[in-house]
Design an enzyme around this catalytic site. Structure first.
Site, PDB file in Angstrom:
ATOM      1  N   GLY A 227       2.858  11.909  41.669  1.00 37.37           N
ATOM      2  CA  GLY A 227       2.598  11.214  40.406  1.00 37.37           C
ATOM      3  C   GLY A 227       3.197  12.047  39.301  1.00 37.37           C
ATOM      4  O   GLY A 227       3.920  13.013  39.567  1.00 37.37           O
ATOM      5  N   THR A 228       2.912  11.696  38.074  1.00 36.75           N
ATOM      6  CA  THR A 228       3.515  12.425  36.957  1.00 36.75           C
ATOM      7  C   THR A 228       2.978  13.851  36.919  1.00 36.75           C
ATOM      8  O   THR A 228       1.806  14.089  36.631  1.00 36.75           O
ATOM      9  CB  THR A 228       3.232  11.688  35.645  1.00 36.75           C
ATOM     10  N   GLY A 229       3.870  14.786  37.230  1.00 31.41           N
ATOM     11  CA  GLY A 229       3.447  16.158  37.486  1.00 31.41           C
ATOM     12  C   GLY A 229       2.730  16.822  36.335  1.00 31.41           C
ATOM     13  O   GLY A 229       1.837  17.654  36.542  1.00 31.41           O
TER      14      GLY A 229
ATOM     15  N   ASP B 174       4.537  19.635  39.254  1.00 29.65           N
ATOM     16  CA  ASP B 174       3.320  20.117  39.917  1.00 29.65           C
ATOM     17  C   ASP B 174       3.559  20.553  41.359  1.00 29.65           C
ATOM     18  O   ASP B 174       2.813  21.364  41.911  1.00 29.65           O
ATOM     19  CB  ASP B 174       2.283  18.993  39.928  1.00 29.65           C
TER      20      ASP B 174
ATOM     21  N   THR C 159       8.287  11.470  45.422  1.00 34.01           N
ATOM     22  CA  THR C 159       7.979  12.765  46.041  1.00 34.01           C
ATOM     23  C   THR C 159       7.439  12.568  47.453  1.00 34.01           C
ATOM     24  O   THR C 159       6.791  11.562  47.728  1.00 34.01           O
ATOM     25  CB  THR C 159       6.904  13.433  45.162  1.00 34.01           C
TER      26      THR C 159
HETATM   27  N1  ASP Z   1       4.935  14.940  41.048  1.00 34.16           N
HETATM   28  C1  ASP Z   1       6.371  14.909  40.939  1.00 34.16           C
HETATM   29  C2  ASP Z   1       6.775  15.680  39.715  1.00 34.16           C
HETATM   30  O1  ASP Z   1       6.229  15.446  38.664  1.00 34.16           O
HETATM   31  C3  ASP Z   1       6.936  13.525  40.844  1.00 34.16           C
HETATM   32  C4  ASP Z   1       6.408  12.525  41.839  1.00 34.16           C
HETATM   33  O2  ASP Z   1       5.423  12.747  42.505  1.00 34.16           O
HETATM   34  O3  ASP Z   1       7.018  11.469  41.984  1.00 34.16           O
HETATM   35  O4  ASP Z   1       7.661  16.486  39.796  1.00 34.16           O
END
Ligand code: ASP
Length: 327
Positions: free
Chosen positions: A249-251, A228, A197
């Site tokens: 990060g993991t949304g 997110d 992202t």
């Molecule tokens: N935050 C992003 C999502 O979960 C993914 C990422 O930041 O790499 O959509």
């Protein structure tokens, strides 16, 4: 069924996260205010399948530097923090190395469904989610902010984009071979989904702050999944009294923790300083739950803090001596 191999299926970002003990401690860079304005960018945090080669590192650092310069040009010309973050994110969306715009992660169906948001410190906000045809999703997000009475539009149509003066594009623009291979690997082996992202935060000469974030989400996400990034308070937030935040990060963890707003709330209501607030939200909402990621932040004085608890994060900020980009 006794076969221990999990069946091919969508990436489960929560179940597939490591245990809290495997998450690295928070690393943090503080860049004190040095001039009339400030910009920082990121292009994703997370584990890397292999170390970058010297050429890959140089190409990615050049892209981050271009994005910083794009933001700097706007601010030096007297433009707003909002214009600066959009200009920086457009550069990163156009660059195929990162998971946003061209080069975005793909759903289980092989489609690029793009999320983006822009938020100003006066609480004006605009976002698009699961957009399949906006050439630059961050521009469409700004159009939602400036030209509609709404905050979030799902998959704007070609007619809507045209009415907003935004360029449309077909999937060819977004889908690159690297992401096709990443999806195939994930569906076959249930390897971890990729991050990448992109985002920017800025403070302009009038002391206003803004944040913008743009993503393809997570490789192998289900069609229609929204992370997110386009959700105000989760992956993107700005308030002229406290901070502008763009996360990666993991949304799912950012959404559950309303992470970007929580960072603001710790400063606003608990008097936390910027660096402490960054560390606390990464520890509590990510690290303690076995998740990793990062944030870039700027306060109304122009102090920048970049923080992450993953093994890697693409990041950059402006200094009096010029842009600094790190991979
Ligand atoms: N935050 C992003 C999502 O979960 C993914 C990422 O930041 O790499 O959509």
């Amino acid at each position: 069924m006794t076969d221990a191999t999990p069946p091919p299926g969508p990436h489960d970002p929560v179940a597939d996260s490591p245990t809290p003990a495997d998450v690295p401690p928070v690393e943090l860079v503080s860049v004190p205010a040095w001039g009339g304005f400030a910009v920082a960018v990121h292009a994703g945090a997370g584990p890397r399948p292999r170390p970058l080669t010297a050429d890959e590192r140089a190409e990615r650092e050049a892209a981050l530097t271009d994005a910083l310069r794009a933001g700097e040009r706007e601010l030096a010309a007297g433009a707003s923090a909002q214009d600066a973050v959009v200009a920086a994110v457009v550069v990163l969306e156009d660059c195929a190395f990162f998971n946003a715009g061209r080069g975005a992660a793909l759903t289980t169906e092989g489609v690029a469904e793009l999320d983006a948001a822009v938020m100003r410190g006066d609480r004006a906000a605009g976002a698009v989610a699961a957009a399949t045809g906006a050439a630059n999703p961050v521009r469409a997000a700004r159009a939602v902010l400036a030209q509609t009475p709404h905050v979030l539009i799902v998959d704007p149509s070609a007619a809507q984009l045209a009415a907003w003066g935004c360029e449309a594009a077909d999937q060819e623009r977004f889908v690159v071979e690297r992401q096709r291979r990443a999806l195939a690997r994930l569906l076959e082996e249930r390897a971890h989904g990729t991050h990448g992202t992109v985002g920017a935060v800025a403070r302009d000469a009038r002391g206003r702050v803004a944040a913008a974030t743009s993503t393809g989400g997570i490789t192998g996400q289900l069609p229609g999944r929204v992370g997110d990034t386009p959700l105000v308070g989760a992956g993107t937030f700005a308030d002229d009294a406290t901070v502008a935040v763009s996360g990666t990060g993991t949304g799912e963890f950012f959404v559950r923790g309303v992470l970007a707003h929580d960072l603001h709330a710790r400063m606003r209501y608990a008097g936390a300083d910027l660096a402490d607030a960054c560390t606390q939200v990464l520890d509590e909402h990510l690290g303690a739950r076995g998740a990793d990621g990062g944030v870039i932040t700027v306060d109304p004085a122009g102090n920048v803090v970049v923080a992450w608890n993953s093994s890697a994060m693409y990041r950059g900020w402006l200094t009096a001596d010029g842009p600094v980009a790190r991979t």
